[in-house]
Design a protein around this motif. Sequence first.
Motif, PDB file in Angstrom:
ATOM      1  N   LYS A  20       0.873  -1.013  -0.005  1.00 25.12           N
ATOM      2  CA  LYS A  20      -0.033   0.011   0.099  1.00 25.12           C
ATOM      3  C   LYS A  20       0.913   1.227  -0.076  1.00 25.12           C
ATOM      4  CE  LYS A  20      -4.119   2.169   2.299  1.00 25.12           C
ATOM      5  NZ  LYS A  20      -4.671   1.882   3.393  1.00 25.12           N
ATOM      6  N   PHE A  21       0.621   1.882  -0.940  1.00 18.69           N
ATOM      7  CA  PHE A  21       1.671   3.263  -1.190  1.00 18.69           C
ATOM      8  C   PHE A  21       0.894   4.472  -0.648  1.00 18.69           C
ATOM      9  CE2 PHE A  21       3.635   0.480  -4.431  1.00 18.69           C
ATOM     10  CZ  PHE A  21       4.967   0.978  -4.461  1.00 18.69           C
ATOM     11  N   VAL A  38       2.482   8.893  -4.008  1.00 18.33           N
ATOM     12  CA  VAL A  38       3.037   8.642  -5.381  1.00 18.33           C
ATOM     13  C   VAL A  38       2.777  10.135  -5.976  1.00 18.33           C
ATOM     14  CG1 VAL A  38       2.909   7.519  -7.406  1.00 18.33           C
ATOM     15  CG2 VAL A  38       2.594   6.482  -5.297  1.00 18.33           C
ATOM     16  N   LEU A  44       5.730   0.687 -10.979  1.00 18.97           N
ATOM     17  CA  LEU A  44       4.386   0.338  -9.895  1.00 18.97           C
ATOM     18  C   LEU A  44       3.539  -0.531 -10.380  1.00 18.97           C
ATOM     19  CD1 LEU A  44       3.213   1.992  -7.654  1.00 18.97           C
ATOM     20  CD2 LEU A  44       2.042   3.549  -9.242  1.00 18.97           C
ATOM     21  N   ARG A 100      -0.304  -4.945  -5.351  1.00 18.68           N
ATOM     22  CA  ARG A 100      -0.659  -3.887  -4.631  1.00 18.68           C
ATOM     23  C   ARG A 100      -1.873  -3.965  -3.678  1.00 18.68           C
ATOM     24  NH1 ARG A 100       0.199  -2.004  -9.517  1.00 18.68           N
ATOM     25  NH2 ARG A 100      -1.981  -1.780  -9.820  1.00 18.68           N
ATOM     26  N   ILE A 116      -3.634   3.272  -5.093  1.00 18.88           N
ATOM     27  CA  ILE A 116      -2.469   4.098  -5.396  1.00 18.88           C
ATOM     28  C   ILE A 116      -3.156   5.407  -5.046  1.00 18.88           C
ATOM     29  CG2 ILE A 116      -0.820   4.687  -6.949  1.00 18.88           C
ATOM     30  CD1 ILE A 116      -0.969   2.191  -8.352  1.00 18.88           C
ATOM     31  N   ILE A 140      -6.867   3.749  -8.678  1.00 16.01           N
ATOM     32  CA  ILE A 140      -6.072   5.065  -8.200  1.00 16.01           C
ATOM     33  C   ILE A 140      -7.171   5.903  -7.587  1.00 16.01           C
ATOM     34  CG2 ILE A 140      -5.065   7.253  -9.165  1.00 16.01           C
ATOM     35  CD1 ILE A 140      -4.383   5.432 -11.641  1.00 16.01           C
TER      36      ILE A 140
END
Length: 212
Positions: A109-110, A113, A126, A131, A135, A162
């Motif tokens: 988990k980002f 970005v 990416l 994931r 994002i 996203i």
Amino acid sequence: LEYHADEIIRGGTGYDIKSRLPEEVEAFTRLDYTLYPQYPFSVQYYSRGCIRQCPFCLVHEKEGDIHSVEPMQWNPAAKWIEVLDNNFFANPNWREAVENLNRQKLPVKFHGVDIRIMDDEQAIALNSIKRKGYIHIAWDLPQIDITHQIEAMTKYIKPYKIACYVLVGFNSTKEQDLHRLRTLKRLGILPFVQPYRDFENKKEPSRYEKDI
């Protein structure tokens, strides 16, 4: 349990942004995950600081320019990884970080970005990572049109994966707010509206900011 100490250090962003722990504590990477068994993930940093100096953000003042750091120890019981870098791809060693994450074979988990610097190589990298969740990107400054960068990103990553933070109540008009939200909707990306809060917590979001 009761804890007693001869000295108490007070600090942190909400108390004193200039405060620092001793260097051996700041640089400590051997986390004791047994203290928090209710959290089944690894906490990870590959960089601190940021290339930006946004007027609504304290990261640059607190952590300085972007710089690589030693990765944290992994949680042996982790089911996923939380990457807490403020600006993951601004790290000059982001390629090594991607390789390090892929070796773990866990969902990631980002939390940061930067869509403004996203290029094809970064988008492909990416997309190579397993994931967890969305994002997270941001469209904080309405004066900067990031539509092209988002469209480039969605060549490699599905829009429904996203989410985009949209700052309101800071330096934008209602027309600019609606333009960003409508553009994101057209591109199939989930907008997440964030009403601005000042550092001293004196500003309450307006009715409009709450409604939008």
